[in-house]
Design an enzyme around this catalytic site. Structure first.
Site, short mmCIF file in Angstrom:
data_model
loop_
_atom_site.label_atom_id
_atom_site.label_comp_id
_atom_site.label_asym_id
_atom_site.label_seq_id
_atom_site.Cartn_x
_atom_site.Cartn_y
_atom_site.Cartn_z
N ASP A 1 0.83 -1.20 0.00
CA ASP A 1 0.00 0.00 0.00
C ASP A 1 0.87 1.26 0.00
O ASP A 1 1.89 1.32 0.68
CB ASP A 1 -0.90 -0.02 1.25
N GLU B 1 1.47 -0.28 -5.04
CA GLU B 1 0.55 0.79 -5.42
C GLU B 1 1.39 2.04 -5.66
O GLU B 1 1.78 2.72 -4.71
CB GLU B 1 -0.49 1.03 -4.33
#
Length: 542
Positions: free
Chosen positions: A247, A292
């Site tokens: 993330d 990401e």
């Protein structure tokens, strides 16, 4: 993630790439009407010269992944909240769909419904189950040949994490320097990387948290923090997980908008992920790391240098959706060839793409396409015939809808048109009240979106060129037809999509492709070099 490498493209691609960005080729949106199967075929279109497949073939052995928000997926104990045993219960559904890997959104303890603010990096959210439930899920998935990757949130913790609570309560805490605190009299920069003020008060102090006050950023300049994050990754690999979705990977050091163009910031991000990769390799050198990194191609490249295997291709998702909305072809392959060339150079041949249509942070595909089933099927057809690891967001395969706020793009998975004991109820349906889209209904309908996904994934899993191949441009002088070659060292196939509501006929330039190997519309035909495609159809030629 093991990767077969044939050879490297010239470094000149880095220069070409700067002139050719995938996001820049998206056409303007346009409305479409229902297809007319009896429409008079357009006259055969002339073709442009076919690009000769380059000697450099960079294969991308792939897996079809499925993103799961555990809370919404399937409830095994009747409390209305999806859980790990619920995921295990639906592994056979995923196997039947053709899925080879699942991505679990955060499963660690957290005070929020979404879990991206972690309070215990070594634990399982008790609403989702136990460590034994997790181990059982891994074992059952692996029995079925399904890999499991999990979300790992390294950029920040929860403000309820014991580390942060101790750091905030005591300036002499051993965890004080695990976070970033303002200095007395310091002028605080307000240009947070995510668009809001990144500083938040805590008593007489301020701490850095670029997403919101509940997610204080960890101080990755602290060697203890870096060591701990590597230790956490190694812990989960030892439990049997196959990798991580990372993330906010670019925000480890990119905290302010002014950092975006700072070369030192980019170097620090790269150095951290290389160190993390080295730590992961000590336990499992084949662990899959996908980041990401929502940024330009040039900035993504360094993350692939002895660090991440993949970064999500946000530009490609935008291009696919704009292409099907407009029903006008763009030369996706031409752009991907150049981008992949740059990424392969950056990664020394180890790169694999991570493609998707939308994810848990974006409006759902069906809503983005204004409930147009033809366009939804075409978007899936393009996604699942391109290189790399395609990621399917849960419910996408049945046409679930949803638009922000976030809770409404993460609604419960709809399994049955009748009462189902496993149906999650933590969030009431706002968008997906129509039970006609339920899995149970679509399994009985051969023309359903779910059956369309199953067919495409079967094609991909069965045909090596689709499963592993590189991509090469193939231009047809017909703006309604999207075509590209998929190539391995052993075979070459041609993929052609009719994006439009009309029958399209085209004359191929030569007899390289002579066999209509696969089609999702029986009316498609190849007679000599004349290819005829029904509305909204896809074919694979050999």
């Amino acid at each position: 993630m093991m990767r077969r490498r044939r050879s490297f493209r010239s470094g000149i691609l880095c220069f070409i790439l700067a002139l050719t960005l995938l996001s820049g080729c998206s056409p303007q949106d346009a409305e479409s009407s229902s297809p007319s199967e009896s429409a008079k075929p357009a006259p055969p279109a002339a073709t442009m010269p076919v690009k000769t497949v380059a000697a450099e073939i960079h294969e991308q052995p792939s897996t079809v992944y499925y993103e799961i928000f555990v809370r919404s997926f399937y409830d095994s104990n009747g409390d209305g909240i999806g859980d790990l045993n619920g995921v295990t219960a639906k592994l056979d559904y995923l196997k039947d769909l053709g899925i080879g890997g699942i991505w679990l959104m955060p499963i660690n303890p957290s005070p929020s419904y979404h879990g991206y603010d972690v309070t215990d990096y070594y634990g399982i959210n008790p609403q989702y189950g136990t460590m034994q439930d997790y181990t059982n899920l891994l074992q059952e998935a692996h029995k079925r040949g399904i890999k499991v990757i999990m979300d790992l949130v390294i950029n920040h913790s929860s403000n309820q994490h014991p580390w942060f609570k101790d750091a905030a309560a005591d300036k002499n805490s051993p965890y004080r320097d695990w976070y970033t605190w303002s200095k007395p009299g310091e002028t605080l920069a307000s240009d947070g990387a995510t668009g809001s003020n990144p500083w938040h008060p805590s008593g007489s102090d301020n701490y850095l948290g670029i997403f919101w006050e509940g997610m204080p950023d960890l101080n990755m300049d602290n060697p203890e923090v870096r060591q701990e994050m590597i230790k956490i990754g190694q812990f989960w690999l030892k439990q049997g997980v196959d990798g991580f979705r990372l993330d906010a990977a670019k925000h480890i050091y990119e905290d302010f908008k002014s950092d975006a163009s700072n070369k030192e910031t980019m170097k620090k991000n790269q150095a951290w992920w290389q160190a993390f990769r080295q730590g992961i390799n000590e336990v499992n050198p084949n662990a899959y790391l996908v980041g990401e990194v929502w940024d330009s191609t040039a900035k993504i490249g360094p993350f692939l240098d002895q660090a991440l295997d993949s970064c999500f291709n946000f530009d490609l998702s935008k291009t696919i959706l704009s292409t099907v909305r407009s029903e006008q072809a763009t030369d996706i392959a031409f752009n991907l060839e150049r981008i992949y060339g740059f990424y392969n150079t950056s990664s020394k041949g180890k790169f694999i793409d991570a493609s998707f249509l939308t994810n848990h942070d974006q409006n759902r595909v069906m809503s983005d396409l204004a409930d147009n089933m033809y366009h939804a099927k075409m978007a899936a057809a393009i996604l699942l015939t391109l290189p790399g690891n395609p990621f399917i967001y849960y419910g996408e395969e049945i046409g679930m809808t949803g638009m922000k706020p976030d809770e409404r793009i993460r609604e419960p998975m709809l399994w049955s048109d009748e009462k189902d004991a496993g149906q999650t109820t933590w969030e009431p349906f706002f968008y997906n009240k129509d039970t006609n889209i339920a899995v149970s209904k679509q399994l009985q309908d051969p023309n359903s979106l779910l059956q369309h996904y199953k067919q495409l994934i079967t094609w991909r899993n069965d045909l090596p060129a689709l499963h592993n191949g590189d991509i090469a441009s193939y231009k047809l002088d017909n703006s309604s037809l999207l075509a590209y070659q998929r190539v391995t060292s052993q075979e070459k196939v041609l993929v052609v999509h009719n994006l439009s509501k009309d029958v399209q006929t085209v004359t191929l330039p030569d007899a390289t492709f002579t066999k209509l190997a696969l089609t999702n519309k029986y009316e498609a035909s190849l007679r000599g070099t004349t290819l005829e495609l029904p509305p909204y159809s896809s074919v694979i030629l050999k």
